[in-house]
Design an enzyme around this catalytic site. Structure first.
Site, PDB file in Angstrom:
ATOM      1  N   ASP A   1       0.966  -1.259   0.062  1.00 54.39           N
ATOM      2  CA  ASP A   1      -0.162   0.005  -0.013  1.00 54.39           C
ATOM      3  C   ASP A   1       0.866   1.312   0.018  1.00 54.39           C
ATOM      4  OD1 ASP A   1       0.460  -1.291   2.813  1.00 54.39           O
ATOM      5  OD2 ASP A   1       0.605   0.934   3.163  1.00 54.39           O
TER       6      ASP A   1
ATOM      7  N   ASP B   1       0.504   3.676   2.212  1.00 48.72           N
ATOM      8  CA  ASP B   1       0.288   4.381   3.429  1.00 48.72           C
ATOM      9  C   ASP B   1      -0.835   5.382   3.366  1.00 48.72           C
ATOM     10  OD1 ASP B   1       1.027   3.971   6.383  1.00 48.72           O
ATOM     11  OD2 ASP B   1       1.866   5.893   6.232  1.00 48.72           O
TER      12      ASP B   1
HETATM   13  N1  LIG Z   1       1.241   1.578   5.719  1.00 54.55           N
HETATM   14  C1  LIG Z   1       1.647   0.565   6.455  1.00 54.55           C
HETATM   15  N2  LIG Z   1       1.991   0.886   7.733  1.00 54.55           N
HETATM   16  C2  LIG Z   1       2.626   0.074   8.577  1.00 54.55           C
HETATM   17  N3  LIG Z   1       2.869  -1.137   8.313  1.00 54.55           N
HETATM   18  C3  LIG Z   1       2.301  -1.598   7.017  1.00 54.55           C
HETATM   19  N4  LIG Z   1       2.508  -2.890   6.859  1.00 54.55           N
HETATM   20  C4  LIG Z   1       1.712  -2.964   5.780  1.00 54.55           C
HETATM   21  N5  LIG Z   1       1.772  -1.593   5.176  1.00 54.55           N
HETATM   22  C5  LIG Z   1       1.855  -0.931   6.252  1.00 54.55           C
END
Ligand SMILES: Nc1ncnc2[nH]cnc12
Ligand SMILES: CSC[C@H]1O[C@H](OP(=O)(O)O)[C@H](O)[C@@H]1O
Length: 295
Positions: A209, A211
């Site tokens: 992703d 974030d």
């Molecule tokens: N955006 C994110 N923040 C923290 N840990 C994660 N693991 C996978 N995506 C994450």
């Protein structure tokens, strides 16, 4: 056999190692409490792999509740020579799109309150951590990932947050301003402990992703992460098979194998039996070398 014995810590979405020859599941006890679960050990050709699922069966342990010390301790007890961590990560950079594998080479620790050292109760050690990732192991794993068909990005700074909540938008922007590339919740204190256990450590992060810093995208959520991880898990398993092929035929010594030689500050004749017993795997090499009778 080749002398390589790769410990694998499987993160979110990677709960078993894939096909290993002569696989055996073993419950190993640790002096540091309960590990996340049993280890699975087996071979791929001449290379032994020993696997543990970081979050335990059914993903029951949150990043704050994983017993990182026990996990590293049981892998060391199993005889691993090197440690490969595989993790889901959020991307903080446009070019690191979901699906990309990142061979992380630097870490920033924003975790709080986790046990971060094996040492301290009678035997004090200060290991160097300037480069927390072993470039040799990371290089071999990156090559294996490419052979397994992954889009691999070599190098990147990972911010370890405490979680279990994802970051606020301000934090996400701040991590980008710090120069961080990816974000996760587990690489610390794992990398610290691997160094103390004299295990070269590499971290392959699989981007799931963006974030929450990116305006053009919905903010991260677990459903999206699991969807991407499903697609990545098979590639991660294929990466392990390829790793067995790309590792040199024999393992030469790494400076990390003997890092405790210059790290333990407590004079050896002061090492209490209780601490020596707890550290019999992590610092087993030193304890064998310098037996003492102090209670
Ligand atoms: N955006 C994110 N923040 C923290 N840990 C994660 N693991 C996978 N995506 C994450
Ligand atoms: C399931 S999303 C958040 C979760 O995923 C990552 O875990 P791991 O590093 O074990 O793959 C991240 O660090 C969080 O713990």
């Amino acid at each position: 056999m080749s002398g390589w014995h790769i410990g694998v810590i499987g993160g979110s979405g990677l709960y078993e190692p894939g096909a290993l020859e002569d696989a055996q599941e073993i419950a190993v006890k640790s002096a540091f409490g309960e590990p996340s679960g049993p280890i699975t050990t087996g071979r791929i050709g001449p290379v032994r792999f020993t696997f543990i699922a970081r979050h335990g069966e059914g993903h029951a342990l949150s990043p704050s509740h994983v017993n990182y010390r026990a996990n590293v301790d049981v892998l060391k007890r199993a005889g691993v020579t090197d440690l490969l961590a595989i993790s889901a990560i959020g991307s903080l950079q446009e070019e690191l799109a979901p699906g990309t594998f990142v061979a992380v080479d630097q870490l920033i620790d924003r975790t709080t309150g986790r046990e971060r050292s094996f040492f301290g109760n009678g035997i004090v050690a200060h290991v160097p951590l300037a480069d927390p990732v072993c470039p040799r192991l990371s290089g071999h794993v990156a090559k294996a990932a490419a052979k397994a068909g992954a889009k691999i990005h070599k190098g990147g700074t990972y911010v370890a947050i405490e979680g279990p909540q994802f970051s606020t938008r301000a934090e996400s922007h701040m991590y980008r301003a710090w120069g961080a590339d990816v974000v996760g919740m587990t690489a610390m204190p794992e990398a610290r402990l691997a160094r103390e256990a004299e295990l070269p450590y590499a971290l392959i992060g699989m981007v799931t992703d963006y974030d929450c810093w990116r305006d053009a995208q919905d903010d991260v959520d677990v459903t999206d992460i699991l969807r991407v991880m499903k697609g990545n898990a098979d590639t991660a398993k294929a990466m392990l098979s390829k790793l067995a092929q790309v590792l040199p035929k024999t393992r030469s010594a790494s400076p990390i194998d003997t890092i405790l030689d210059s790290a333990i500050i407590t004079p050896r004749d002061q090492w209490p039996v209780s601490a020596r017993t707890r550290l019999d795997a992590v610092a087993g090499r030193m304890i064998e070398i310098f037996p003492t009778t102090k209670e």
